[in-house]
Design a protein around this motif. Sequence first.
Motif, mmCIF file in Angstrom:
data_model
loop_
_atom_site.group_PDB
_atom_site.id
_atom_site.type_symbol
_atom_site.label_atom_id
_atom_site.label_comp_id
_atom_site.label_asym_id
_atom_site.label_seq_id
_atom_site.Cartn_x
_atom_site.Cartn_y
_atom_site.Cartn_z
ATOM 1 N N GLU A 179 0.830 -1.205 0.000
ATOM 2 C CA GLU A 179 0.000 0.000 0.000
ATOM 3 C C GLU A 179 0.867 1.259 0.000
ATOM 4 O O GLU A 179 0.588 2.228 -0.707
ATOM 5 N N ALA A 182 2.482 1.620 -3.439
ATOM 6 C CA ALA A 182 1.494 2.016 -4.452
ATOM 7 C C ALA A 182 1.231 3.506 -4.432
ATOM 8 O O ALA A 182 0.789 4.074 -5.426
ATOM 9 N N GLY A 183 1.495 4.154 -3.296
ATOM 10 C CA GLY A 183 1.266 5.588 -3.207
ATOM 11 C C GLY A 183 2.485 6.422 -3.526
ATOM 12 O O GLY A 183 2.423 7.647 -3.472
ATOM 13 N N ILE A 188 2.889 5.781 -9.224
ATOM 14 C CA ILE A 188 1.837 6.657 -9.750
ATOM 15 C C ILE A 188 2.168 7.063 -11.181
ATOM 16 O O ILE A 188 1.316 7.045 -12.073
ATOM 17 N N ARG A 242 -2.144 0.194 -6.834
ATOM 18 C CA ARG A 242 -2.371 1.615 -7.190
ATOM 19 C C ARG A 242 -3.693 1.771 -7.936
ATOM 20 O O ARG A 242 -4.473 2.688 -7.658
#
Length: 573
Positions: A179, A182-183, A188, A242
Motif C-alpha cells: 500500500e 502504491a502511493g 503513480i 495503485r
Amino acid sequence: MSTTASPQRLGDLLVEKGYISAEQLHEALEEQCQGGRQRLLGEVLVDGNYCTEDQIVECLASEYGVPHAKLEARLYDPAIVDVLPRQFIEENLVLPLFLVRDKLTVAVSEPSNLFLVDEIASLTGHQVQIVAATSRDIRRIISSLPNSKVFVIDDIIDDSQNADVTLIEEAIEDIGDVEEIAGRSPVIRLVNYIIYNAVRDGASDIHIEAAERCLRVRYRIDGKLHKALEVPKHLQAAVTSRIKIMASMDIAERRLPQDGRVHVMLEGRKIDLRVSTFPTARGEKTVIRVLDTRRVSLNLEELGFAEQTLAQFRRNIRAPNGIILVTGPTGSGKSTTLYAAIAEISSMENNICTVEDPIEYHLPLVNQFQVQEKIGLTFSKALRTLLRQDPDVIMVGEIRDEETARTAIQAALTGHLVFSTLHTNDACSAITRLVNMGVEPYLIGAALNVVLAQRLVRRICSKCRQTYQPPRTLRKALQRMGYELPAFYKGVGCRSCRNTGYRGRIGIHELLAVHDELRDAIVANRDVWELRRIALAAGMLPLRDDGFRKIKEGITTVEEVLHIAGDLHLMSQ
C-alpha cells in the motif's frame, strides 16, 4: 468624456506577443469553425500545438490586469481550501490560495469571468483577489487534495510521450508495504503513463496481466489487442494496488474478483475508467475499460449507415410506440447506436428514460438509471418501476431473460417506444431468440417494429491507403459470391496507424423492418430461414452486402468484411 476600451481578442494578444503568427491564427480560426461542436479558440490553439496553455493564460492575465501564477504545492495554504465547497472548486476550476486580512486570493483559469468572482465573494464572505493560472495547474493541485475523487493523469507525467519508463521502473527497488509503495510517485507515474498512452492511442481497453517473467500491458485498439509495454514482474502487486486505490477497491482482497470505477482528467476532459480485477494462477489480472466520450460519435450520420438504411431507421425511431432492437456480439457498437438514436430524438417534449448496466455515457434531457443487481434492482424490476415514471421512450440496456422481454413488449403494446439490444448473429435471429426465451410469437409480431443487426469493421488508414492486386483465388471466390470489385484497397502501414494499415472503425448494418407479410410469418412461428427469405424479398440489405459497399468505396478491406460477415473459409483458398 472617457470611454472604456474593449478587451483585445485572445488571438490578437497572442500574435502581438509573438507566440503565434497571423497565419497560424487564421488556421486555428478555420479549424474552430469545423466540426459539430463549437470549441474555444484557446482549446484549438493548445490542441494544435500552436502555443501553450501557459502562454494563453499569461496573455489573458496581462489584458485583465491580474497576476499570472505558476501553481506549486507550497504556494497555497491547505487550511484555506475548505473555504469553498469541494464541488464548486472542481466544477469551476478555482483554487483558494491564502487569506490575509479578510482578502482571499483565489487562482482561476478564466480571469475574464467577473460573475465567478462575485459568486466566490458571496460564498466566502471575503474580499476576493484573483490570480490567473492554467486549468492544468489548478486540476493538478485539486487532484492532490484529500478525498479528491478525480485523478489528473497527464499533469503528473509531464511530457509523457518522452517519459522514460525504465527510469520509473528502476526507481522502485524494494517492494515492502504494498500500500505504501502504491502511493509513491514512481508507481503513480507508471500507472498514469499506462492510462495516458491508452487514451492517446484510442484504446477501448487496457489489459494488465502477469506473464512468466514480466508484467505485460496490452491495449485493445480498433478491436484488436496490441502489446504496449512490459515492466518487471516484481511491480505487479504495486501497480495492481495503485489501480485499486484509484478505483476505491479493497487492496487486501486478492482472492476474489472486484469491480470499480475511476474518474480521471486528461487534457482538460473527464474520462471514465471501469476497472475489473480477476485472480489467476500468476496473480491478479486487471482490465480497464476506457470510456472517452470525445472519441465516440453520437451522430447517426457518422456511424456508417447506407443512405436507404439510415432513412428507414430514422423513420422507425420516431414511431409513437413499438420495439426497436439492435443486435450483434459484444463490442459491435450496439450501445453507441442506441445512444445516437436516443440523442437524435431527445427533446423537452419527450420523457426519455433508460435502464442500463452500466451507464456508459451521460446524455442531456435523458433520465438514466443504473441497474443494481446486488440489491435486487434487475433490468426487469427497474423497467416495471420505470413504467410508473410516465415515460414516452424507454431504453433497456439489454434483454437478458423472459421477464425483461415480456415487460418490454407490454410497454410497447401500451403506447411506449422501447429501445433495447440482443446478442444474436443477424437480424432475423432476434425473433427466434425472443421465442426461445418464452415470449409468444403473436406478442412479438404485434410489438416489434425493426431489428438492426450490426458489426464493426476496421477502416483503411487514409494516410497509407493504396490499391493492390489480390490473389487470383480470392478474386474468383468473390465472383462466385456475385461481387465484382473495380479496385482493391489496403493500408500498407505507416506511423499514423501503428503499421497496421487500419485506423478507426465503422459499422456495417442489416435492417429488418417488420411489414405485414413478415408479421404474419412471425405469428405463424416460421423458422429463421423463412423469415430471412421474406425479409430479403422485401429489400433488406444483408450485412455482407453493406460491407462490400464499403469495400467498393475504399473504406475497408475484403478481409475485414469476410471475417465478420461469414465465408471466412474463402480466405484460405
